[in-house]
Design a protein around this motif. Structure first.
Motif, PDB file in Angstrom:
ATOM      1  N   ILE A 168      69.889  16.521  89.096  1.00 29.48           N
ATOM      2  CA  ILE A 168      71.355  16.515  88.967  1.00 29.48           C
ATOM      3  C   ILE A 168      71.815  17.642  88.044  1.00 29.48           C
ATOM      4  N   THR A 169      72.863  18.367  88.460  1.00 36.41           N
ATOM      5  CA  THR A 169      73.579  19.263  87.541  1.00 36.41           C
ATOM      6  C   THR A 169      74.991  18.725  87.412  1.00 36.41           C
ATOM      7  N   ARG A 170      75.398  18.437  86.187  1.00 45.87           N
ATOM      8  CA  ARG A 170      76.736  17.894  85.975  1.00 45.87           C
ATOM      9  C   ARG A 170      77.478  18.750  84.962  1.00 45.87           C
ATOM     10  N   ARG A 171      78.582  19.341  85.446  1.00 45.23           N
ATOM     11  CA  ARG A 171      79.399  20.195  84.596  1.00 45.23           C
ATOM     12  C   ARG A 171      80.851  19.754  84.565  1.00 45.23           C
ATOM     13  N   TYR A 172      81.164  18.773  85.393  1.00 47.46           N
ATOM     14  CA  TYR A 172      82.563  18.373  85.558  1.00 47.46           C
ATOM     15  C   TYR A 172      82.698  16.862  85.472  1.00 47.46           C
ATOM     16  N   PRO A 173      83.914  16.388  85.186  1.00 44.83           N
ATOM     17  CA  PRO A 173      84.109  14.942  84.990  1.00 44.83           C
ATOM     18  C   PRO A 173      83.821  14.088  86.222  1.00 44.83           C
ATOM     19  N   ASP A 174      84.245  14.528  87.415  1.00 42.93           N
ATOM     20  CA  ASP A 174      84.226  13.603  88.548  1.00 42.93           C
ATOM     21  C   ASP A 174      83.316  14.012  89.687  1.00 42.93           C
ATOM     22  N   ARG A 175      82.500  15.037  89.479  1.00 38.24           N
ATOM     23  CA  ARG A 175      81.658  15.505  90.583  1.00 38.24           C
ATOM     24  C   ARG A 175      80.388  16.120  90.024  1.00 38.24           C
ATOM     25  N   LEU A 176      79.388  16.193  90.862  1.00 32.83           N
ATOM     26  CA  LEU A 176      78.115  16.754  90.425  1.00 32.83           C
ATOM     27  C   LEU A 176      77.326  17.279  91.611  1.00 32.83           C
ATOM     28  N   VAL A 225      80.114  14.335  95.647  1.00 25.49           N
ATOM     29  CA  VAL A 225      78.707  14.693  95.453  1.00 25.49           C
ATOM     30  C   VAL A 225      78.370  15.894  96.326  1.00 25.49           C
ATOM     31  N   LEU A 226      77.858  16.909  95.669  1.00 23.74           N
ATOM     32  CA  LEU A 226      77.534  18.167  96.333  1.00 23.74           C
ATOM     33  C   LEU A 226      76.019  18.266  96.475  1.00 23.74           C
ATOM     34  N   ILE A 227      75.559  18.252  97.738  1.00 24.28           N
ATOM     35  CA  ILE A 227      74.121  18.325  98.020  1.00 24.28           C
ATOM     36  C   ILE A 227      73.776  19.792  98.236  1.00 24.28           C
ATOM     37  N   LYS A 256      81.444  13.873 100.463  1.00 24.83           N
ATOM     38  CA  LYS A 256      80.141  14.509 100.326  1.00 24.83           C
ATOM     39  C   LYS A 256      80.288  15.966 100.718  1.00 24.83           C
ATOM     40  N   ARG A 257      79.644  16.817  99.941  1.00 25.95           N
ATOM     41  CA  ARG A 257      79.667  18.250 100.267  1.00 25.95           C
ATOM     42  C   ARG A 257      78.238  18.728 100.430  1.00 25.95           C
ATOM     43  N   ILE A 258      78.061  19.722 101.297  1.00 29.40           N
ATOM     44  CA  ILE A 258      76.736  20.308 101.501  1.00 29.40           C
ATOM     45  C   ILE A 258      76.843  21.806 101.236  1.00 29.40           C
ATOM     46  N   TYR A 346      87.144  29.986 100.402  1.00 35.89           N
ATOM     47  CA  TYR A 346      87.343  29.046  99.288  1.00 35.89           C
ATOM     48  C   TYR A 346      87.220  29.780  97.955  1.00 35.89           C
ATOM     49  N   TYR A 347      86.074  30.381  97.720  1.00 32.99           N
ATOM     50  CA  TYR A 347      85.875  31.116  96.470  1.00 32.99           C
ATOM     51  C   TYR A 347      85.341  32.523  96.738  1.00 32.99           C
ATOM     52  N   ILE A 348      85.653  33.451  95.819  1.00 32.46           N
ATOM     53  CA  ILE A 348      84.861  34.678  95.657  1.00 32.46           C
ATOM     54  C   ILE A 348      84.290  34.586  94.258  1.00 32.46           C
ATOM     55  N   GLY A 395      81.692  26.181  83.242  1.00 32.04           N
ATOM     56  CA  GLY A 395      82.469  25.907  84.450  1.00 32.04           C
ATOM     57  C   GLY A 395      83.123  27.108  85.102  1.00 32.04           C
ATOM     58  N   LYS A 396      83.583  26.851  86.308  1.00 32.54           N
ATOM     59  CA  LYS A 396      84.210  27.888  87.120  1.00 32.54           C
ATOM     60  C   LYS A 396      85.618  28.138  86.594  1.00 32.54           C
ATOM     61  N   THR A 397      85.939  29.391  86.407  1.00 32.00           N
ATOM     62  CA  THR A 397      87.244  29.736  85.837  1.00 32.00           C
ATOM     63  C   THR A 397      87.946  30.713  86.762  1.00 32.00           C
TER      64      THR A 397
HETATM   65  C1  LIG Z   1      80.411  24.569  91.604  1.00 31.48           C
HETATM   66  C2  LIG Z   1      80.038  23.249  91.103  1.00 31.48           C
HETATM   67  C3  LIG Z   1      80.720  22.103  91.531  1.00 31.48           C
HETATM   68  C4  LIG Z   1      81.860  22.160  92.519  1.00 31.48           C
HETATM   69  O1  LIG Z   1      82.949  22.817  91.968  1.00 31.48           O
HETATM   70  P1  LIG Z   1      84.353  22.886  92.748  1.00 31.48           P
HETATM   71  O2  LIG Z   1      85.178  23.833  91.926  1.00 31.48           O
HETATM   72  O3  LIG Z   1      84.894  21.488  92.772  1.00 31.48           O
HETATM   73  O4  LIG Z   1      84.077  23.387  94.123  1.00 31.48           O
HETATM   74  C5  LIG Z   1      80.327  20.896  91.008  1.00 31.48           C
HETATM   75  N1  LIG Z   1      79.334  20.814  90.110  1.00 31.48           N
HETATM   76  C6  LIG Z   1      78.661  21.896  89.668  1.00 31.48           C
HETATM   77  C7  LIG Z   1      77.580  21.725  88.669  1.00 31.48           C
HETATM   78  C8  LIG Z   1      79.011  23.149  90.150  1.00 31.48           C
HETATM   79  O5  LIG Z   1      78.330  24.222  89.718  1.00 31.48           O
END
Ligand SMILES: *Cc1c(COP(=O)(O)O)cnc(C)c1O
Length: 428
Positions: A168-176, A225-227, A256-258, A346-348, A395-397
């Protein structure tokens, strides 16, 4: 603080209501002419930036050549297991497919001792429509610069420090993220996780995935959840089906994301059988990574069609790479071509300071300039968010051109996509 001129009285179109119909039409036509002029530079180059859909014959010839080298036929080509088993991993194989100078051959061999490389036969067929040092080549073929560029770290995102449970990598409150494999169809030369690409391909053992699922089950705020990996679609159909079913059984997991680049590097993976599985587990969002219009081929288009028909929502996460796509016209063409195959930009990502990939890094100015040339000039749907990943896993900025130039409690001053300065009330 610069002083910005207030717009002249009557600047606002709303105040032009009492002009005659003819005058309104005249102003509209004049404006339309101005808008036409503003994309003239792009219209002049856009046909010189072909997509893979424009090069069907060359791609077909390259495919035939590769198949004859492997003494295989069309049936093997469309079988992703064959593609995986026949990844090109030696200088000898690669030099049968493309012309390599002796220096290039030596470079590739040298880099190969330090950093792993592998190219799917499918992606190798794209080399035929590129040139040495071109966008496909740079992403696939090892470069001497991987050994000579200094600095960078193996793990600038500190993923090792945001790992509260196995895989698991968790950097955000509601997703990983669940990291399910280190395997990929191609080992991209700009890979940001090359520290994970060992000599051995391995999927996470079932126990590790079960421990990751336990973590998700016991943290009810996790709704997304991002697989990913590696490439999540390199799991077997059976394993993916199992993992998606387990996630569906967790009431707080909403989506769910892949994460996969297989759509781009080995579209043969997107089989009807895989799509039948994905269709059973909505909602699924797949983010992939197209970096250049040449990567959009008939096989890729067919793969995207299948996924969309299975109800999957497709997005693209490009990486800004020097020599590949650090050009506003190329990026615009890429994002427009993606919309045509129903992939939403979505992103660059700004390229990270990863050891062995620093020759790909552009300035942040270049990224901002690209965003400047997208917003307003093309469909909002074709405008991704430019992201810098804050070092240390923070985190992503998002990074934007500076549209908001002033703000106080009475008004804001912003500038439009054409750099017109506007004052606007900031009502309380
Ligand atoms: C990129 C990432 C996400 C998903 O980020 P979104 O901005 O919601 O697309 C989730 N967790 C980690 C650890 C990430 O690196």
């Amino acid at each position: 603080m610069a002083i910005f001129p207030m717009p002249p009285a009557g600047f606002d179109i709303a105040e032009k209501q009492n002009v005659s119909a003819e005058e309104k039409r005249r102003i509209s036509l004049q404006r339309a002419q101005e808008l036409k002029e503003s994309i003239r530079d792009y219209l002049q180059v856009k046909d010189k930036i072909p997509t893979g859909l424009d090069l069907v014959e060359q791609l077909e010839t390259a495919r035939q050549k590769i198949l004859s080298i492997f003494k295989a036929g069309k049936e093997q080509w469309t079988d992703w297991h064959w593609q995986m088993a026949h990844r090109i991993t030696t200088v000898e194989q690669l030099s049968q497919i493309v012309d390599l100078t002796p220096e290039e051959q030596q470079s590739i061999a040298r880099v190969g001792k330090r950093f792993r490389w592998a190219i799917s036969p499918y992606y190798a067929s794209l080399l035929a429509v590129d040139r040495p040092g071109g966008p496909i080549w740079l992403q696939a073929v090892p470069q001497e610069a991987e050994l000579t560029d200094n600095g960078g770290s193996d793990d600038p995102m500190a993923e090792a420090f945001t790992n509260p449970a196995p895989a698991i990598t968790r950097r955000y409150p509601d997703r990983l993220i669940i990291n399910v494999t280190n395997q990929c169809a191609m080992y991209c030369r700009h890979c940001q996780r090359r520290r994970n690409i060992g000599e051995i391909d391995r999927h996470q053992p079932r126990e590790v995935l079960m421990a990751a699922l336990d973590y998700i089950r016991s943290n009810p705020e996790i709704r997304d959840v991002l697989i990913t990996g590696g490439d999540a679609l390199l799991l077997s159909d059976r394993c993916l089906d199992w993992l998606l079913s387990e996630l569906d059984a967790i009431p707080h997991v909403e989506i769910k994301r892949i994460g996969t680049r297989a759509i781009v590097t080995m579209p043969q993976r997107i089989t009807p059988a895989l799509c039948a599985i994905l269709e059973k587990h909505p909602p699924i969002y797949i983010n992939t990574q197209f970096n250049h219009p040449l990567e959009i081929t008939p096989e890729v288009k067919e793969a995207c069609d299948r996924l969309v028909k299975a109800g999957v929502v497709l997005g693209n996460q490009a990486v800004l790479l020097k020599g590949v796509n650090n050009n506003p016209h190329v990026m615009k063409k890429l994002n427009q071509a993606l919309l045509r195959i129903r992939v939403r930009p979505y992103y660059i990502f700004h390229a990270k300071e990863v050891r062995g990939t620093r020759h790909f890094i552009t300035s942040v100015d270049e990224g901002i300039e690209i965003m400047e040339k997208l917003r307003g000039y093309t469909s909002g749907l074709a405008v991704p968010t430019y992201i810098i990943n804050a070092p240390g896993g923070l985190g992503k900025t998002p990074v934007l051109p500076r549209y908001l130039v002033f703000r106080d409690d009475k008004h804001v001053i912003f500038r439009t996509w054409e750099k017109k300065i506007i004052s606007y009330p900031n009502h309380r």
